[in-house]
Design an enzyme around this catalytic site. Structure first.
Site, PDB file in Angstrom:
ATOM      1  N   GLY A  84     -36.612  16.512 -52.362  1.00  9.88           N
ATOM      2  CA  GLY A  84     -36.437  16.688 -50.926  1.00  9.88           C
ATOM      3  C   GLY A  84     -37.215  15.679 -50.108  1.00  9.88           C
ATOM      4  O   GLY A  84     -37.950  14.843 -50.635  1.00  9.88           O
ATOM      5  N   GLY A  86     -39.996  14.573 -48.605  1.00 10.63           N
ATOM      6  CA  GLY A  86     -41.407  14.918 -48.677  1.00 10.63           C
ATOM      7  C   GLY A  86     -42.244  14.317 -47.574  1.00 10.63           C
ATOM      8  O   GLY A  86     -43.366  14.764 -47.326  1.00 10.63           O
ATOM      9  N   ARG A  87     -41.715  13.308 -46.898  1.00 13.76           N
ATOM     10  CA  ARG A  87     -42.462  12.705 -45.783  1.00 13.76           C
ATOM     11  C   ARG A  87     -41.531  12.150 -44.719  1.00 13.76           C
ATOM     12  O   ARG A  87     -41.961  11.470 -43.798  1.00 13.76           O
ATOM     13  CB  ARG A  87     -43.349  11.586 -46.306  1.00 13.76           C
ATOM     14  CG  ARG A  87     -42.540  10.513 -46.997  1.00 13.76           C
ATOM     15  CD  ARG A  87     -43.358   9.416 -47.499  1.00 13.76           C
ATOM     16  NE  ARG A  87     -42.585   8.635 -48.442  1.00 13.76           N
ATOM     17  CZ  ARG A  87     -43.118   7.799 -49.291  1.00 13.76           C
ATOM     18  NH1 ARG A  87     -44.412   7.650 -49.304  1.00 13.76           N
ATOM     19  NH2 ARG A  87     -42.374   7.117 -50.114  1.00 13.76           N
ATOM     20  N   LYS A 107     -39.601   8.044 -41.331  1.00 15.85           N
ATOM     21  CA  LYS A 107     -40.315   8.060 -42.613  1.00 15.85           C
ATOM     22  C   LYS A 107     -41.821   7.997 -42.354  1.00 15.85           C
ATOM     23  O   LYS A 107     -42.291   7.171 -41.574  1.00 15.85           O
ATOM     24  CB  LYS A 107     -39.863   6.863 -43.449  1.00 15.85           C
ATOM     25  CG  LYS A 107     -40.231   6.929 -44.914  1.00 15.85           C
ATOM     26  CD  LYS A 107     -39.479   5.839 -45.681  1.00 15.85           C
ATOM     27  CE  LYS A 107     -39.757   5.918 -47.165  1.00 15.85           C
ATOM     28  NZ  LYS A 107     -38.966   4.906 -47.912  1.00 15.85           N
ATOM     29  N   ASP A 246     -31.753  10.832 -57.006  1.00 19.22           N
ATOM     30  CA  ASP A 246     -32.036  11.200 -55.615  1.00 19.22           C
ATOM     31  C   ASP A 246     -32.120   9.979 -54.711  1.00 19.22           C
ATOM     32  O   ASP A 246     -32.155  10.120 -53.488  1.00 19.22           O
ATOM     33  CB  ASP A 246     -33.324  12.023 -55.516  1.00 19.22           C
ATOM     34  CG  ASP A 246     -34.525  11.307 -56.102  1.00 19.22           C
ATOM     35  OD1 ASP A 246     -34.522  11.070 -57.325  1.00 19.22           O
ATOM     36  OD2 ASP A 246     -35.462  10.970 -55.352  1.00 19.22           O
TER      37      ASP A 246
END
EC number: 2.7.7.-
Length: 478
Positions: A84, A86-87, A107, A246
Site C-alpha cells: 500500500g 506507505g508514504r 510522495k 506492486d
C-alpha cells in the site's frame, strides 16, 4: 482558472483506501516546479508563489479528497502480502478539459495505515532522482508518470544517514497497479478484483465497456502496453531496478523510480539495485520479469476470465515485445527496411560492445554520424580492437547501401531515436549534492537539458562518466 477535481476512486472503490490528510514538514519550501507540465494541466502560476501550500501538504485545493491506497504484491519473486501507499497520498483526481483525469499523488506525505515499519517520509535525494528520471523518460518518448514539484524542508529523515525530508508531487492518468488486483485475489475476494477491472475498463478502456468479451480484450491490451514499455526501456538502456508487481502500472507507464540506472558501459547483466543480489532485475532480465508479473496479474483474473483467453494474451507478449524492439533497433541502426541479416549485425555489434565495455548511448549516437560511402567512422576510435570493428563496419556500410536513401535522411532518423543525453546516475548525483547544500542551480539546469535529449551538446552532460560516476550503487532507500 479554477481547477476541478473528481472523486472516482473514493466513490467507486470504497474498500481500497483509507481517507487521511498529509502531514506537513517543518519549514517546507518549494525548490522546483514543472512549468511546462503545469501549463498543460492549466494550473495557475499563483499556486507556486505562496509557499509550500498544496505542494508540501499544507493545504488542499477545493474538491480534493485525499486518501492512501491499499495494494499487495510480489517482491523479488516472493509474495510480500499487504503493502500500500506507505508514504504517498492521492490528493485528488484532476478533471481535464478533454474529460480525462490526472492523479495528484504527494510522495513523502507522512504516515499512513500502510507505512508498516516506515516513517512515511521521502528524502530530497530520492525526490530529485524521481523528478529527473520521470521527466527524462517523458522527453525520450517513453510512457511514464510525471513530476510536478519538489518541496524540501528542515525536517530530518533518517536513512543510512540523516537527510532532508522532501515531498514530490507526482501526476499520472492513473496509479492502478498489478498489486491492486493481487491484494483482493489473495484475500479470496474475487468480486472486488472484478470491480477493479470494471473500474479500469470504464475509465481507461471505455471503448470496451459494452463488449461482451471486454475482459479478454482489456487484458490483451494490458499485455501489449507492458510489452511495448519494456521494449522501449531496452532500446534506451534503462534499468528499472525493482520490478515488483506492486510497481507495475496497469496503463503501461514507468512507475516508482527507485534504484534505476541508464547503462553507461554496455553490460547486458547490469544490476542497478545493490539490494538485488541475485540479479533478478538485471537489465537483460527485464523482459522475462515483466512477463512473470503479467502472469501474476492473469492469475488474479482467472476466477472470471477463461484461462485459455488469459494464456492466449500472455502468449502474445513475446511477439509484441520483439516487434517493438526490432523496429526501434532498426531505426537506431539507420535501417529503413527490414532485411534478414539485421539481427545478426545488431547482435555482433552488441558482442563487440560488451567485450570492449563500450558506452551504450555514445556508441549509437556516434553511429548516427556514419556516411555510408566513407570507410572512416567517428566511432572507430572508441574501440580497441580496430580490426574487429572494421570487419563489422564494412558489413554495416554494405547493409546501409541496400536501402538507397541519402545520408542526411538516414542520419536524421537515427538522431531522432539515438539520444545524445540520458540521465546517467552521476549527473543526478551531482545535482543532488548541490541541492543538499542549498544550491538548486544544477537541478534546474539538468531538468532543462533533459527536455532536449536528441540535441547535440558540447558539455559534460554527453561525455563519458568520470571515474567516480561509474558503478554508483543505488539502494531502495528513499
Amino acid at each position: 482558472m479554477t481547477l476541478s477535481f473528481v472523486t472516482r476512486w473514493r466513490d467507486e472503490l470504497p474498500e481500497t483506501y483509507t481517507a487521511l490528510s498529509p502531514t506537513p514538514l517543518n519549514n517546507a519550501r518549494l525548490i522546483w516546479h514543472n512549468t511546462e507540465l503545469a501549463n498543460t494541466l492549466s494550473i495557475p502560476s499563483s499556486l507556486f508563489k505562496n509557499g509550500a501550500g498544496v505542494w508540501g501538504g499544507e493545504a488542499l485545493l477545493p474538491g480534493m479528497s485525499p486518501l492512501a491506497q491499499v495494494y499487495s504484491g510480489h517482491q523479488f519473486g516472493v509474495w510480500a502480502g499487504q503493502l500500500g501507499d506507505g508514504r504517498g497520498i492521492l490528493l485528488g483526481e484532476q478533471l481535464l478539459a478533454d474529460g480525462t483525469t490526472m492523479d495528484w499523488h504527494l510522495k513523502g506525505a507522512g504516515l499512513t495505515p500502510y507505512s508498516r515499519m516506515g516513517d512515511g517520509r521521502a528524502v530530497l535525494r530520492s525526490t530529485i532522482r524521481e523528478s529527473l528520471a520521470s521527466e527524462a523518460m517523458h522527453y525520450l518518448g517513453i510512457p511514464t508518470t510525471r513530476a510536478l514539484s519538489i518541496v524540501t524542508s528542515d525536517s530530518p529523515v533518517y536513512r543510512e544517514t540523516a537527510e532532508p525530508g522532501a515531498m514530490l508531487m507526482r501526476v499520472a492518468p492513473s496509479h492502478l497497479r498489478f498489486g491492486h488486483f493481487e491484494h483482493f485475489y489473495y484475500r479470496r475476494e474475487s468480486e472486488k478484483v472484478r470491480q477493479l477491472a470494471d473500474f479500469a475498463i470504464r475509465h481507461y478502456w471505455s471503448h470496451l465497456a459494452d463488449d461482451e468479451d471486454k475482459y479478454r480484450l482489456w487484458f490483451s491490451d494490458v499485455v501489449a502496453r507492458t510489452a511495448s514499455l519494456i521494449a522501449q526501456w531496452q532500446t534506451v538502456g534503462f534499468a528499472h531496478g525493482v520490478m515488483n508487481t506492486d510497481n507495475m502500472s496497469l496503463l503501461g507507464l514507468t512507475l516508482d523510480y527507485g534504484p534505476f540506472g541508464f547503462l553507461d558501459d554496455y553490460e547486458p547483466g547490469f544490476i542497478c539495485n545493490h539490494s538485488d543480489h541475485q540479479g533478478r532485475y538485471s537489465f537483460d532480465n527485464q523482459p522475462a520479469v515483466a512477463l512473470w508479473n503479467l502472469q501474476r496479474l492473469a492469475q488474479t483474473l482467472s476466477p472470471f476470465v477463461a484461462v485459455d483467453a488469459l494464456n492466449e494474451a500472455l502468449d502474445s507478449y513475446q511477439q509484441v515485445l520483439l516487434t517493438h524492439y526490432g523496429e526501434r533497433m532498426r531505426q537506431k541502426l539507420g535501417f529503413m527496411t527490414e532485411q534478414k541479416e539485421d539481427n545478426a549485425l545488431l547482435n555482433e555489434l552488441f558482442s563487440l560492445m560488451a567485450r570492449e565495455r563500450s558506452d551504450y548511448t555514445r556508441t549509437f549516437r556516434m553511429l548516427s554520424l556514419t556516411e555510408q560511402h566513407s570507410a572512416a567512422s567517428p566511432l572507430r576510435d572508441e574501440f580497441i580492437d580496430r580490426a574487429a570493428f572494421d570487419d563489422w563496419f564494412a558489413r554495416y556500410r554494405g547493409r546501409l547501401q541496400q536501402d538507397e536513401v541519402s545520408d542526411s535522411e538516414r542520419q536524421q532518423l537515427m538522431q531522432s531515436v539515438n539520444p545524445a543525453l540520458v540521465l546517467r546516475n552521476w549527473l543526478a548525483q551531482r545535482a543532488i549534492e548541490a541541492a543538499e547544500k542549498g544550491d538548486m542551480t544544477e537541478l534546474h539546469r539538468l531538468h532543462e537539458a533533459l527536455r532536449n535529449p536528441f540535441s547535440d551538446r558540447d558539455d559534460d552532460y554527453v561525455s563519458r562518466p568520470p571515474d567516480w560516476g561509474k558503478r554508483l550503487e543505488v539502494s531502495c532507500s528513499s
